[in-house]
Enzyme design. Structure first.
Site, PDB file in Angstrom:
ATOM      1  N   TYR A  32      30.933  46.337  35.374  1.00 25.45           N
ATOM      2  CA  TYR A  32      31.639  47.410  36.081  1.00 25.45           C
ATOM      3  C   TYR A  32      33.135  47.070  36.068  1.00 25.45           C
ATOM      4  CZ  TYR A  32      31.298  51.804  38.437  1.00 25.45           C
ATOM      5  OH  TYR A  32      31.373  53.148  38.717  1.00 25.45           O
ATOM      6  N   HIS A  37      39.484  42.529  35.468  1.00 25.24           N
ATOM      7  CA  HIS A  37      38.778  41.951  34.319  1.00 25.24           C
ATOM      8  C   HIS A  37      39.611  42.125  33.049  1.00 25.24           C
ATOM      9  CE1 HIS A  37      35.336  43.325  37.005  1.00 25.24           C
ATOM     10  NE2 HIS A  37      35.055  42.044  36.869  1.00 25.24           N
ATOM     11  N   LYS A 184      41.766  44.642  43.247  1.00 24.62           N
ATOM     12  CA  LYS A 184      40.737  45.376  42.495  1.00 24.62           C
ATOM     13  C   LYS A 184      39.427  44.611  42.576  1.00 24.62           C
ATOM     14  CE  LYS A 184      43.650  48.064  39.653  1.00 24.62           C
ATOM     15  NZ  LYS A 184      43.446  49.430  39.264  1.00 24.62           N
TER      16      LYS A 184
HETATM   17  P1  AMP Z   1      33.171  39.622  38.789  1.00 26.69           P
HETATM   18  O1  AMP Z   1      32.752  40.595  37.728  1.00 26.69           O
HETATM   19  O2  AMP Z   1      33.575  40.253  40.069  1.00 26.69           O
HETATM   20  O3  AMP Z   1      32.202  38.475  38.937  1.00 26.69           O
HETATM   21  O4  AMP Z   1      34.500  38.959  38.246  1.00 26.69           O
HETATM   22  C1  AMP Z   1      34.581  38.368  36.972  1.00 26.69           C
HETATM   23  C2  AMP Z   1      35.887  37.643  36.848  1.00 26.69           C
HETATM   24  O5  AMP Z   1      36.964  38.573  37.043  1.00 26.69           O
HETATM   25  C3  AMP Z   1      36.064  36.555  37.928  1.00 26.69           C
HETATM   26  O6  AMP Z   1      36.679  35.428  37.324  1.00 26.69           O
HETATM   27  C4  AMP Z   1      36.959  37.214  38.934  1.00 26.69           C
HETATM   28  O7  AMP Z   1      37.753  36.304  39.672  1.00 26.69           O
HETATM   29  C5  AMP Z   1      37.833  38.073  38.040  1.00 26.69           C
HETATM   30  N1  AMP Z   1      38.403  39.188  38.826  1.00 26.69           N
HETATM   31  C6  AMP Z   1      37.739  40.097  39.571  1.00 26.69           C
HETATM   32  N2  AMP Z   1      38.607  40.916  40.205  1.00 26.69           N
HETATM   33  C7  AMP Z   1      39.843  40.496  39.850  1.00 26.69           C
HETATM   34  C8  AMP Z   1      41.161  40.937  40.184  1.00 26.69           C
HETATM   35  N3  AMP Z   1      41.393  41.958  41.004  1.00 26.69           N
HETATM   36  N4  AMP Z   1      42.207  40.278  39.632  1.00 26.69           N
HETATM   37  C9  AMP Z   1      41.993  39.227  38.800  1.00 26.69           C
HETATM   38  N5  AMP Z   1      40.787  38.759  38.452  1.00 26.69           N
HETATM   39  C10 AMP Z   1      39.715  39.391  38.972  1.00 26.69           C
END
Ligand code: AMP
Length: 282
Positions: A32, A37, A184
């Site tokens: 998503y 990301h 985000k």
């Molecule tokens: P997730 O899909 O939420 O598990 O996130 C996957 C990767 O994206 C992780 O390393 C998160 O820290 C990074 N991530 C999620 N949201 C953000 C954001 N707003 N800014 C920077 N990195 C993000």
């Protein structure tokens, strides 16, 4: 850009790239995808010859009362974004591909996980460490990219790589925010219009804390009290934690006498959101 669902397909592709002498970056995600990301993927595309993005909602890192079932999923939309960012391969396994019958080996950590999100989500980091280790073993990247949004996760991964001598460079990337400051997150889609407005208490309370620090405040208790007072004024918000911890150990500190992480976790309605800043970045 290809989407594959099996470990064998990833390995075959990476073997081809390695035979050509190409470097490989990995961006682990739960899908998503949003601009947070995207920034990780673009950084990996810039730094490496090839970039693998894993899209896997990892059941092992969700507690029994958490949002595993409702977590948003849309692989077609994710594929478009990865393509736009210049990624080369999406690994989108089914849970059975990652956890076959009889799966019984785990990577766990006894330090760093006893604070912050580890307290409210007791099985979370064992799930994260296990799945990230598996992804590292499957892709064998040169570099892997993680967001500072999940600051404790980044610290845990760095520590794990060091403890277990994993030969992978871990790159931490800045938090990407909406125009009004909300970090985000795939979970922002759970928020209704009122909750979306209320969710600004996370970034605004952090801005308040950062302002106090810039003005010379050194007492963590005083900073935390002011931040909590601010969040408590929002009727839709319920604090999970507001803490200031040592960047390396994730243990709470009393005085700002070293590099620290100021982190908040707040329920907005039923949705648990997190945000933070590192004092070094102020
Ligand atoms: P997730 O899909 O939420 O598990 O996130 C996957 C990767 O994206 C992780 O390393 C998160 O820290 C990074 N991530 C999620 N949201 C953000 C954001 N707003 N800014 C920077 N990195 C993000």
């Amino acid at each position: 850009m290809k989407i594959v669902k099996t470990v064998e397909e990833v390995r075959a592709q990476v073997r081809e790239w390695r035979a050509e002498g190409l470097s490989v970056g990995l961006v682990p995600t739960m899908g998503y995808l949003h601009e947070g990301h995207a920034s990780l993927i673009k950084t990996s595309v810039r730094d490496n010859d090839r970039t693998v993005v894993s899209v896997f909602v990892n059941p092992m890192q969700f507690g029994p009362a958490e949002d595993l079932e409702s977590y948003p999923r849309d692989i077609d939309r994710d594929a478009e974004l990865v393509q736009l960012c210049g990624g080369d391969l999406i690994f989108n396994p089914e849970p059975e591909e990652m956890y076959h019958d009889g799966f019984s080996s785990f990577v766990d950590m006894t330090v760093l996980t006893q604070e912050l999100c580890g307290l409210s989500r007791p099985v979370h980091f064992r799930g994260v460490c296990t799945v990230v280790t598996k992804l590292f073993n499957i892709v064998k990247p040169d570099k892997a990219y993680f967001g500072k949004k999940d600051a404790q996760q980044l610290a845990v991964i760095r520590h794990m790589v060091d403890d277990l001598n994993m030969d992978i460079a871990i790159v931490g990337c800045p938090i990407i925010r909406e125009d009004d400051g909300l970090a985000k997150s795939s979970r922002n889609t759970y928020l209704n219009a009122d909750e979306r407005k209320a969710a600004l208490v996370l970034s605004k309370s952090l801005a308040l804390g950062a302002g106090l620090i810039r003005n010379g405040e050194k007492s963590c208790d005083r900073i935390i009290d002011k931040m909590k007072e601010y969040i408590d004024k929002e009727p839709l918000a319920r604090i999970d934690y507001v803490k200031i911890v040592d960047c390396g150990t994730m243990q709470q500190i009393k005085e700002l006498d070293r590099p620290a992480l100021c982190a908040v976790a707040v329920f907005i309605g039923k949705t648990r959101l997190i945000d933070n800043f590192f004092t070094e970045d102020l």
